[in-house]
Design an enzyme around this catalytic site. Sequence first.
Site, PDB file in Angstrom:
ATOM      1  CB  ALA B  59      -0.913  -0.007   1.227  1.00 59.86           C
ATOM      2  CD  GLU B  60       1.974   1.095  -3.932  1.00 64.18           C
ATOM      3  OE1 GLU B  60       0.732   1.207  -3.778  1.00 64.18           O
ATOM      4  OE2 GLU B  60       2.508   0.060  -4.376  1.00 64.18           O
ATOM      5  CD  GLN B  82       7.865  -3.865  -5.402  1.00 65.29           C
ATOM      6  OE1 GLN B  82       6.843  -4.301  -5.937  1.00 65.29           O
ATOM      7  NE2 GLN B  82       8.410  -4.435  -4.354  1.00 65.29           N
ATOM      8  CG  PHE B  83       8.442  -0.662 -10.429  1.00 64.97           C
ATOM      9  CD1 PHE B  83       9.423  -0.601 -11.423  1.00 64.97           C
ATOM     10  CD2 PHE B  83       8.280  -1.843  -9.733  1.00 64.97           C
ATOM     11  CE1 PHE B  83      10.205  -1.706 -11.699  1.00 64.97           C
ATOM     12  CE2 PHE B  83       9.062  -2.946 -10.014  1.00 64.97           C
ATOM     13  CZ  PHE B  83      10.039  -2.886 -10.998  1.00 64.97           C
ATOM     14  CG  ASP B  84       8.443   4.415 -12.735  1.00 64.04           C
ATOM     15  OD1 ASP B  84       7.521   3.619 -13.011  1.00 64.04           O
ATOM     16  OD2 ASP B  84       9.571   4.337 -13.235  1.00 64.04           O
ATOM     17  CG  PHE B  86       3.428   0.436  -8.675  1.00 58.90           C
ATOM     18  CD1 PHE B  86       2.432   0.419  -9.650  1.00 58.90           C
ATOM     19  CD2 PHE B  86       4.396  -0.543  -8.704  1.00 58.90           C
ATOM     20  CE1 PHE B  86       2.418  -0.567 -10.631  1.00 58.90           C
ATOM     21  CE2 PHE B  86       4.380  -1.537  -9.690  1.00 58.90           C
ATOM     22  CZ  PHE B  86       3.393  -1.549 -10.645  1.00 58.90           C
ATOM     23  CG  HIS B 129       6.726  -1.902 -13.960  1.00 55.56           C
ATOM     24  ND1 HIS B 129       5.422  -2.207 -14.226  1.00 55.56           N
ATOM     25  CD2 HIS B 129       7.064  -2.624 -12.860  1.00 55.56           C
ATOM     26  CE1 HIS B 129       4.980  -3.089 -13.333  1.00 55.56           C
ATOM     27  NE2 HIS B 129       5.958  -3.352 -12.491  1.00 55.56           N
TER      28      HIS B 129
END
Lengths: 365, 325
Positions: B59-60, B82-84, B86, B129
Amino acid sequence: MKGVVDPGSLPTEAVQILTPDGTIAPDADRAIDLKEEDLREIYRLMVLTRRCDEESTNLQRQGELGVYCPCLGQEAAQIGSAYALEPTDWIFPSYRELGPALLRGIDPADILHMFRGTWHGGTWDFRKHRFAPYCVPVGTQPLHAAGFGIAAKLDRSDVVVIVYFGDGATSEGDFHEGCNFAGVWRAPVVFFCQNNQYAISLPTARQTAAPTIASKALGYGFPGVRVDGNDVLAVHAVTKEAVRRAREGGGPTLIEAMTFRMGPHSTADDPTRYRGAEEVESWKRLDPIHRFAAYLERESLLTGDFVARCAGEADEAAARLREAIVGAGPPPAEQLFEHVYAVRPPVLERQLERLRRLQARGGEG
Amino acid sequence: MPTITLAQALNEALRHSMRKDPRVIVLGEDVGRLGGVFRITDKLQQEFGEDRVLDTPLAESGIVGASVGLAIYGFKPVAEMQFDGFTYPAFEEIVSHCAKFRSRTRGILPLPIVIRIPYGGGIGAVEHHSESPEAYFAHTAGLKVVSPSNPADAFSLLVESIEDPDPVIFLEPKRRYWIRAEVDLPVANGLPLGRARVAREGTDATIITYGPCVRTAEEAAEEAAADGVSCEVIDLRSLVPLDLETVKASVRKTGRAVVVHEAQVTGGFGAELAARIMEDDFLSLQAPVLRVGGYDIPYPPAKLEDLYLPDLDRVLDAVDAVLNY
């Protein structure tokens, strides 16, 4: 049946100690764990909250505030819960928590500066009062409380945090994430929902299909409890239990206090467009201060003297509030550039110089 | 001197900061046991334990919102997205809270949070991603926006970002995670955060860039040199604060500027640079400032991403255009 979870099996009745006429509820299963002076103090704070809230609404109607979000009718939920905390515990409010703020000794003028538009977030000392800034983006502050609770746990501190939000906030993703995080870490957080029946115009029944908001706690692996939010003694009792559990390492609790916003969502709102007079009248008969006063009278704890003293003190506070707010100007415009970063970057230096130049010419501000 | 990758430099920067300051904690998805999907937090949980390297639920917004509470309490959270692509669920917590807390509390509750984001394309990833979201954050008052281009800067900029009293969006050029350089750790005298670096000196045109495109610009400058064109390459290192002085000094010298980034050009950071150069140095320009960036389309699928990413041809084409204006 194996593997089946049935929402219909969950309890929907609220915990109650006082019936609306101020007598002890026949099925009350919680003791009143408060001394006489605490009971009087709770009454004093409820009266003070109502009076300052009324004055704030008046100040808005008279054009001194841009907007105001009244807490009329929610005094038991607010004071009963905050009174269960230690002074070292932290409070994360939404934007309607006048009661807990007053309990923490915050000058209500420091709240109204936000509604007058002199500064954002409130102007009290957040660390001294252990009371976070007002939070306007609905439902985001449960995550801050969860993070704070996780921090307390990592630090092996015995601080507990309570976070206030409304029924509408429980539909926001951050409420879910906040509960989930706090649950995973068994963080010392009390999630306190004032279910005041309406999120602006939307009734709680349209906010969620869950049998109660309290029942959502099950999904996060911690207890939930629905309480009569206009019964200050019941609110205090269930919050005290939740705070104790949190402090002893038992993790979070979700409390749903069933109450009613007697006024508008904000002074810009017109509740007659979405709820009937009859509904408002029925809740008026459940008034939290009248109920508590009836109980105190019956217990001979409420002398005429004390009632007059509380009312007088509340009037004085309201008068001081009015005096502090009427005509209050904003801080110097330079303050806008002061705390954006710890050190002003060149681009802000430049923009500030331009502002000063225009001000010197009499052009702006 | 040992040779390390940019990814290893970031890992060492986190270790260095955590050893130095017990308030520094790392949190994010898969950052603990796994060491992060790019291994930037590799072995940190082994050294510092589960109380300082927190594997969070997926959960960002939760990661950033919890960081707000952790920072109010007194920790210095380093959160990993974790990635741009997200990062977007966390946008509200970043923009409405991280960025504004210092100002709205008049400095009483500053939030020293670092949000690390592997960003940009070029690794053949599936959709979402390969995003370059820097302009959203550079546009938001109260945030610092940093992006290293090489291992030495990766170390020193991350250490400084963690020490910084303001929230920092730390953009890691993921397709450059594996570039190597000789770096003596800890990097003791790197340029401070907020200062740009002249990556290559030149006299005919200035290429201004940051993050993953620095390498591209350097290679383009190399090519141009073979044709007798001398390009100066500026590596911004941080977009906020912006070291406009270094940019201007170069443009005054060359009279020509090309801005390069992966992000779509419309409303991109290149537009800001072009405007700022023009506002301050209009008369030293021999040509309009040109932008080389992504097309105004969603980031393409992997098999077409080479068309989208600024490459040598597109950079050199722009250099030609400013030279022949």
